[in-house]
Design an enzyme around this catalytic site. Sequence first.
Site, PDB file in Angstrom:
ATOM      1  N   ASP A 136       0.078  -8.037   9.853  1.00 16.24           N
ATOM      2  CA  ASP A 136       0.936  -9.198  10.113  1.00 16.24           C
ATOM      3  C   ASP A 136       1.660  -9.005  11.443  1.00 16.24           C
ATOM      4  O   ASP A 136       1.670  -9.890  12.307  1.00 16.24           O
ATOM      5  CB  ASP A 136       1.945  -9.343   8.964  1.00 16.24           C
ATOM      6  CG  ASP A 136       2.902 -10.504   9.179  1.00 16.24           C
ATOM      7  OD1 ASP A 136       2.440 -11.586   9.590  1.00 16.24           O
ATOM      8  OD2 ASP A 136       4.119 -10.319   8.951  1.00 16.24           O
TER       9      ASP A 136
ATOM     10  N   ASP B  63       3.022   2.812  14.936  1.00 18.56           N
ATOM     11  CA  ASP B  63       4.001   2.716  16.026  1.00 18.56           C
ATOM     12  C   ASP B  63       3.302   2.891  17.371  1.00 18.56           C
ATOM     13  O   ASP B  63       3.551   2.151  18.330  1.00 18.56           O
ATOM     14  CB  ASP B  63       5.157   3.722  15.836  1.00 18.56           C
ATOM     15  CG  ASP B  63       4.688   5.143  15.569  1.00 18.56           C
ATOM     16  OD1 ASP B  63       3.477   5.362  15.289  1.00 18.56           O
ATOM     17  OD2 ASP B  63       5.535   6.065  15.633  1.00 18.56           O
TER      18      ASP B  63
ATOM     19  N   TYR C 153       2.768  -6.634   0.294  1.00 21.04           N
ATOM     20  CA  TYR C 153       2.978  -8.058   0.017  1.00 21.04           C
ATOM     21  C   TYR C 153       2.847  -8.370  -1.462  1.00 21.04           C
ATOM     22  O   TYR C 153       3.444  -9.325  -1.952  1.00 21.04           O
ATOM     23  CB  TYR C 153       1.954  -8.912   0.782  1.00 21.04           C
ATOM     24  CG  TYR C 153       2.368  -9.323   2.164  1.00 21.04           C
ATOM     25  CD1 TYR C 153       2.843  -8.387   3.070  1.00 21.04           C
ATOM     26  CD2 TYR C 153       2.269 -10.647   2.575  1.00 21.04           C
ATOM     27  CE1 TYR C 153       3.196  -8.761   4.347  1.00 21.04           C
ATOM     28  CE2 TYR C 153       2.625 -11.032   3.854  1.00 21.04           C
ATOM     29  CZ  TYR C 153       3.081 -10.081   4.738  1.00 21.04           C
ATOM     30  OH  TYR C 153       3.430 -10.465   6.008  1.00 21.04           O
TER      31      TYR C 153
ATOM     32  N   LYS D 147      -0.035   4.774   8.827  1.00 17.63           N
ATOM     33  CA  LYS D 147       1.145   5.615   9.041  1.00 17.63           C
ATOM     34  C   LYS D 147       0.958   6.885   8.211  1.00 17.63           C
ATOM     35  O   LYS D 147       1.795   7.240   7.370  1.00 17.63           O
ATOM     36  CB  LYS D 147       2.410   4.818   8.653  1.00 17.63           C
ATOM     37  CG  LYS D 147       3.724   5.462   9.064  1.00 17.63           C
ATOM     38  CD  LYS D 147       3.983   5.491  10.562  1.00 17.63           C
ATOM     39  CE  LYS D 147       5.257   6.276  10.864  1.00 17.63           C
ATOM     40  NZ  LYS D 147       5.462   6.465  12.327  1.00 17.63           N
TER      41      LYS D 147
ATOM     42  N   ASP E 124       0.641 -10.702  15.506  1.00 14.96           N
ATOM     43  CA  ASP E 124       1.546 -11.519  16.331  1.00 14.96           C
ATOM     44  C   ASP E 124       1.669 -10.928  17.727  1.00 14.96           C
ATOM     45  O   ASP E 124       1.700 -11.642  18.730  1.00 14.96           O
ATOM     46  CB  ASP E 124       2.949 -11.592  15.703  1.00 14.96           C
ATOM     47  CG  ASP E 124       3.128 -12.826  14.827  1.00 14.96           C
ATOM     48  OD1 ASP E 124       2.107 -13.357  14.336  1.00 14.96           O
ATOM     49  OD2 ASP E 124       4.284 -13.258  14.628  1.00 14.96           O
TER      50      ASP E 124
HETATM   51  C1  IPM Z   1       0.962 -14.892   8.677  1.00 13.81           C
HETATM   52  C2  IPM Z   1       2.328 -15.342   8.272  1.00 13.81           C
HETATM   53  C3  IPM Z   1       2.452 -15.197   6.766  1.00 13.81           C
HETATM   54  C4  IPM Z   1       2.293 -13.721   6.435  1.00 13.81           C
HETATM   55  C5  IPM Z   1       3.747 -15.774   6.174  1.00 13.81           C
HETATM   56  C6  IPM Z   1       3.947 -17.218   6.559  1.00 13.81           C
HETATM   57  C7  IPM Z   1       3.796 -15.606   4.689  1.00 13.81           C
HETATM   58  O1  IPM Z   1       3.294 -14.633   8.962  1.00 13.81           O
HETATM   59  O2  IPM Z   1      -0.031 -15.498   8.199  1.00 13.81           O
HETATM   60  O3  IPM Z   1       0.865 -13.959   9.468  1.00 13.81           O
HETATM   61  O4  IPM Z   1       3.258 -12.958   6.497  1.00 13.81           O
HETATM   62  O5  IPM Z   1       1.178 -13.325   6.096  1.00 13.81           O
HETATM   63 MG    MG Z   2       2.511 -13.381  10.475  1.00 11.21          MG
END
Ligand code: IPM
Ligand code: MG
Length: 358
Positions: free
Chosen positions: A248, A224, A141, A192, A252
């Site tokens: 990240d 993975d 990032y 990885k 999710d």
């Molecule tokens: C998160 C989001 C952010 C990230 C975005 C909005 C920049 O997806 O907080 O997970 O990628 O960190």
């Molecule tokens: Mg995110």
Amino acid sequence: MTHKIAVLPGDGVGTEIVAEAEKLLGALADRFGLDVEIERGEIGGAAVDATGSPLPEATLALSRGADAVLLGAVGGPKWDNEARERRPETGLLGIRRELALFANLRPAILYPELAGASSLRPELVAGLDIMIVRELTGGIYFGEPRGIETLDSGERRGYNTLEYRESEVERIARRAFEIAARRQGRVCSVDKANVLEVSQLWRETVERVHSEYSGIELSHMYVDNAAMQLVRDPRQFDVVVTGNMFGDILSDCAAMLTGSIGMLPSASLDENGKGLYEPVHGSAPDIAGQGIVNPLATLLSVAMMLRYTLDEAGMADRVEQAVASVIAAGTRTADIAGGGAAVSTAAMGDAVVAALDA
Ligand code: IPM
Ligand code: MG
């Protein structure tokens, strides 16, 4: 001692959810003597509109001066075509970086009454309680060099850099081991290392730090496989520690296992316990302004703030218990109602406040 809290509503549903958080903080002040001073600031698209920058100097100054920051959400279609320095997400990445919030804690907890909302069968997710510890201020990032260049051939080439220093890995590993010590005592480090040198260094460093934490069990997993295991048998995990981009993605995935991303809080902490707290769900522009967004992720983020920055674990427990009891009593916002009767954002906030005394 007065705790200073910077509240940054941001975009989309941000305003609606932070209003419920302020309601909760007010109730904690009235009833249990929580001593807080709240000041609001702008971030994200709202800040771009007002000042031209997604992270204005004034917001940064306010946040630096505060003990904790409560953030709503940033982003929306209105700003999707802005240049990167004017994108709402740039404000979020900027505040993480400027405040050195390197440790991102993302719990994925399944409330028993919501097991049916999970994308997995209830018997696979019953009792699910994972803590993802994501490195937040390094990795791909932020790595340099980065950019898009035009080659002599006229073709364009985009590039980013994935890098980690030992010191960055050490501090996030320490955080993960310390958190695991207060949970089931198991850490799975995700990398990885079969392909990437940076992951090889990550793994070696995590192992070295681990030698100081004899009571904690450490395992390693390739990313993975970790993605596969999260949807195959998620309860094998206690604490997962990983880099910025893997975290990240996996967070999710873990959130979806709970079936209710509207319920998940997060904390982003610096070295000294200062933190930024925000719900995991985004700005949800499609439902903004309708008073239907689920405020529980934000209220649970307040609980994390009480626990990790304000040193008010008792009040944190109280908030978490209030949320659990409201869920158990069947109160639902639309996102978790499964098509059944749903209450408004404000009514859900009121229900949690009312359950605080129980
Ligand atoms: C998160 C989001 C952010 C990230 C975005 C909005 C920049 O997806 O907080 O997970 O990628 O960190
Ligand atoms: Mg995110």
